[in-house]
Design a protein around this motif. Sequence first.
Motif, PDB file in Angstrom:
ATOM      1  N   ARG A  25      -8.626   4.538   3.288  1.00  0.00           N
ATOM      2  CA  ARG A  25      -8.026   5.556   4.157  1.00  0.00           C
ATOM      3  C   ARG A  25      -9.019   6.039   5.208  1.00  0.00           C
ATOM      4  O   ARG A  25      -8.701   6.107   6.397  1.00  0.00           O
ATOM      5  CB  ARG A  25      -7.532   6.737   3.313  1.00  0.00           C
ATOM      6  N   ALA A  28      -9.933   3.340   7.722  1.00  0.00           N
ATOM      7  CA  ALA A  28      -8.806   3.128   8.638  1.00  0.00           C
ATOM      8  C   ALA A  28      -8.767   4.218   9.703  1.00  0.00           C
ATOM      9  O   ALA A  28      -8.500   3.948  10.873  1.00  0.00           O
ATOM     10  CB  ALA A  28      -7.488   3.094   7.862  1.00  0.00           C
ATOM     11  N   GLU A  29      -9.029   5.455   9.310  1.00  0.00           N
ATOM     12  CA  GLU A  29      -8.962   6.584  10.248  1.00  0.00           C
ATOM     13  C   GLU A  29     -10.153   6.643  11.197  1.00  0.00           C
ATOM     14  O   GLU A  29      -9.997   6.944  12.385  1.00  0.00           O
ATOM     15  CB  GLU A  29      -8.890   7.906   9.475  1.00  0.00           C
ATOM     16  N   ASP A 107      -3.359   0.985   5.639  1.00  0.00           N
ATOM     17  CA  ASP A 107      -4.760   1.367   5.838  1.00  0.00           C
ATOM     18  C   ASP A 107      -5.681   0.161   5.724  1.00  0.00           C
ATOM     19  O   ASP A 107      -6.552  -0.058   6.567  1.00  0.00           O
ATOM     20  CB  ASP A 107      -5.188   2.431   4.817  1.00  0.00           C
ATOM     21  N   ARG A 110      -5.549  -2.158   8.681  1.00  0.00           N
ATOM     22  CA  ARG A 110      -6.330  -1.648   9.820  1.00  0.00           C
ATOM     23  C   ARG A 110      -7.823  -1.886   9.602  1.00  0.00           C
ATOM     24  O   ARG A 110      -8.557  -2.234  10.539  1.00  0.00           O
ATOM     25  CB  ARG A 110      -6.063  -0.154  10.015  1.00  0.00           C
ATOM     26  N   VAL A 111      -8.290  -1.692   8.378  1.00  0.00           N
ATOM     27  CA  VAL A 111      -9.708  -1.920   8.075  1.00  0.00           C
ATOM     28  C   VAL A 111     -10.057  -3.387   8.281  1.00  0.00           C
ATOM     29  O   VAL A 111     -11.078  -3.720   8.888  1.00  0.00           O
ATOM     30  CB  VAL A 111     -10.040  -1.471   6.629  1.00  0.00           C
ATOM     31  N   HIS A 170       1.742  -0.209  11.558  1.00  0.00           N
ATOM     32  CA  HIS A 170       0.973   0.588  12.521  1.00  0.00           C
ATOM     33  C   HIS A 170       1.903   1.157  13.584  1.00  0.00           C
ATOM     34  O   HIS A 170       1.853   2.329  13.923  1.00  0.00           O
ATOM     35  CB  HIS A 170      -0.076  -0.275  13.234  1.00  0.00           C
TER      36      HIS A 170
END
Length: 198
Positions: A25, A28-29, A107, A110-111, A170
Amino acid sequence: MATGTTERERAKASRQAALLREAARLFAEHGFNGVSLEDLGTAVGVSGPAIYRHFANKQAVLGAVLTDVSRNLRDGGLAVVEEDGSADDVLERLVDFHVDFALGGADVIRVQDRDLQSLSEEDRHTVRRLQREYVELWVQVLERLHPDLPEEVLRVRAHAAFGLINSTPHSVRALHPAPAADDVRATLTAMALASLRA
């Protein structure tokens, strides 16, 4: 004594699983470089240095996040392919499996997209190998469905389907009002199957 050891092992495994969820998380952020060990520790209620009880360093945390998800995809895909059914049935189950992954694992997707280059060489090699093995499971099924098409074309189709499915979690986040999860799932499934069957 054995019971206490088992409880400690369970607690450690639970803490490690929570750490990997929170790491996915946070990465990803904020990106891998935007997250500190203190951030990771705070997210699971421990000090930053306590992370060293589970992982050698932050890069090892990233490695565990991406190798675990790649191994789970490969193993889950293998279980689907080993079930009985026609090529079309197996393909439907594979698509369902991957859609479930994408909707539940936005998440980590995205990583993977952003921070793969931050892995150690060994972990990057492992992730790439597991991903190739997962792709080949799809190619095997697509060969049964399209016996006249060359493998390289089927591989392109598999990658294109992953791109379609993986990108949507996304993009739907930015939509207002947000579409219902069942609608997103149905759309992803229908579009992926249409592209793979064509």
